[in-house]
Scaffold this active site. Structure first.
Site, short mmCIF file in Angstrom:
data_model
loop_
_atom_site.label_atom_id
_atom_site.label_comp_id
_atom_site.label_asym_id
_atom_site.label_seq_id
_atom_site.Cartn_x
_atom_site.Cartn_y
_atom_site.Cartn_z
N GLU A 66 -9.47 3.33 16.07
CA GLU A 66 -8.34 4.13 15.60
C GLU A 66 -7.71 4.83 16.79
O GLU A 66 -7.97 4.47 17.93
CB GLU A 66 -8.79 5.12 14.51
CG GLU A 66 -9.97 5.99 14.87
CD GLU A 66 -10.36 6.94 13.75
OE1 GLU A 66 -9.75 6.93 12.67
OE2 GLU A 66 -11.30 7.74 13.97
N ASP A 98 -7.57 15.89 17.94
CA ASP A 98 -6.66 14.78 18.18
C ASP A 98 -5.51 15.16 19.13
O ASP A 98 -4.32 15.00 18.79
CB ASP A 98 -6.04 14.29 16.85
CG ASP A 98 -7.10 13.99 15.80
OD1 ASP A 98 -8.15 13.46 16.14
OD2 ASP A 98 -6.85 14.31 14.61
#
Ligand code: FUB
Length: 448
Positions: free
Chosen positions: A210, A36
């Protein structure tokens, strides 16, 4: 005695420096997992705020699932050498976070008025926080910390993957996800919402969305996000003329990569080039919850749309000819007889090797900087159970041969030096080609 202490200090400093100076190419961090990746440019340097996957076991987390207990921050001036500044926030030092949650998921960081605000999702420590994720903030005077966590999460936000954007008029926005993507204005203090959360409309209905990351370029606001259109996440984007939308789904930045279910992106401009940071499971091919950050260059079309990014192992940046050039992070390779494998399958952080095992098989590594130096020899770290010979060429398969290297038969790794036939200053692609039918494994190539 003073001298002895002084030299000890220098030695420790050198060891620390060397061990914190990480690698080039993809993945960019190779001594730990780094998912991420949220990249930011602060004070002329790139700072990377990834989540930190570890392997769950019976004592920590839930085996087979994501497991994250803290965050590191990394920085780089050339996107090639990354310095690990160590842990900035961990589940044990945030008052409201479950210290046994192991769910410190995707973070972000932003700077305002000389302070740095680090946003992170995590589950609360007890039932007063309810189930699921909250989003907290930790504040620092420096991009690399120390960060002081706020005692409570941001009120009125439930979800993961915070992303913060500050518009030209100074208004800050918090984006996050909870199956849909949400946005709300942030107060000047960056710690509280200044508006009710709203769902961003017009994004695909079906499939998880997301990891929002919003940036602005030439008056276009790009909302980028991973979305499961088919079976794993691909990176998409929607555009608007302001941070709240309405947004229009516009295209795909990176296709899905079946080996790794998740993907997660950030996009920055640095030294006049745009870069996409994303992740893949390079260091954990059999378990996609242990991921690693990557970078590839990103380009826009004239009309502002984003060109699709093809993921590469080579990544970005130049590699000095005198460095250990890891040809297993190739730009191109022959269809037959060239492959990569871990050097030591029991320690994947030990890196990869290139295997050439067909006559004329080759790998090409782009962007080797020979500068204006004069090099005398090529060194290769190799292992060959058959013995054989390699040619090093510049630029392309028809380019000049700069070294012919005879590799003796050996079942141990050896460094073989061979004279350079010619010197070519500047930046070149390097081609390593097998000259006969044999089997040669290559760890790296370097010029002296
Ligand atoms: O890293 C845990 C979760 O996986 C992130 O929060 C999501 O964006 C996905 O990458």
């Amino acid at each position: 005695m003073r001298n002895h202490n002084f030299y000890c200090f220098i030695l420790i400093a050198l060891i620390t420096f060397v061990s914190h100076n990480l690698f080039a190419q993809n993945p960019i961090i190779r001594d730990q997992f780094s998912a991420d990746p949220s990249a930011r440019v602060f004070d002329g340097k790139v700072y990377l705020y990834p989540s930190h996957d570890i392997l769950a076991n019976e004592e920590r987390g839930r085996p087979g699932w994501f497991c994250m207990e803290d965050y590191h921050v990394f920085s780089s001036e050339n996107l090639t050498d990354w310095t690990d500044h160590g842990v900035i926030v961990s589940q044990g030092n945030v008052p409201w976070v479950n210290p046994k949650g192991y769910a410190m998921w995707a973070p972000d960081c932003i700077s305002r008025n000389g302070k740095y605000y680090f946003y992170f999702p995590a589950p609360g420590k007890d039932s007063t926080y309810g189930r699921g994720f909250h989003i907290g903030v930790a504040v620092s005077d420096k991009p690399y910390g120390p960060f002081t966590p706020q005692s409570e999460p941001i009120k009125n936000v439930r979800g993961i993957d915070p992303n913060v954007f500050i518009d030209k008029d100074g208004q800050a926005y918090l984006y996050w996800s909870a199956r849909n993507i949400y946005v709300a204005k942030l107060n000047e203090n960056m710690l509280e919402l200044a508006s009710e959360p709203q769902i961003i409309a017009n994004l695909p209905d079906k499939g998880l969305k997301e990891g929002p990351f919003l940036f602005e370029r030439n008056g276009i606001y790009y909302l980028t996000y991973p979305h499961v259109e088919d079976s794993t996440e691909r990176l998409e984007y929607a555009i608007a003329d302001n941070p709240l939308g309405p947004f229009k789904m516009t295209g795909v930045i990176m296709d899905e990569k079946p080996e790794c279910w998740t993907n997660h992106q950030s996009i920055i401009e640095y030294k006049n080039q745009w870069f996409l940071f994303y992740h893949h499971n390079d260091l954990s091919p059999n378990f996609d919850k242990n991921r690693s950050a990557r970078i590839d260059s990103l380009f826009f079309n004239e009309d502002g749309t984003i060109q699709k990014v093809i993921p590469t192992l080579r990544g970005v940046g130049l590699t000095n000819a005198s460095d250990k050039i890891q040809t297993d992070r190739y730009s191109l390779k022959s269809n037959e007889g060239s492959s990569i494998a871990f050097i030591d399958t029991s320690n994947k952080f030990g890196g990869w090797k290139t295997i050439l095992d067909n006559e004329n098989a080759w790998v090409q590594y782009n962007g080797v900087d020979f500068g204006s130096n004069k090099f005398n020899s090529a060194n290769v770290k190799v292992l060959s159970k058959t013995g054989g010979s390699l040619q090093l060429k510049l630029d392309n398969a028809d380019g000049p041969v700069i070294s012919e290297i005879e590799i003796p038969k050996n079942s141990e790794w050896n460094i073989i030096a061979s004279p350079l036939l010619e010197n070519q200053p500047g930046v070149h692609n390097l081609i390593v080609q097998l000259k006969n039918s044999s089997n040669i494994e290559i760890d790296w190539v370097s010029f002296k």
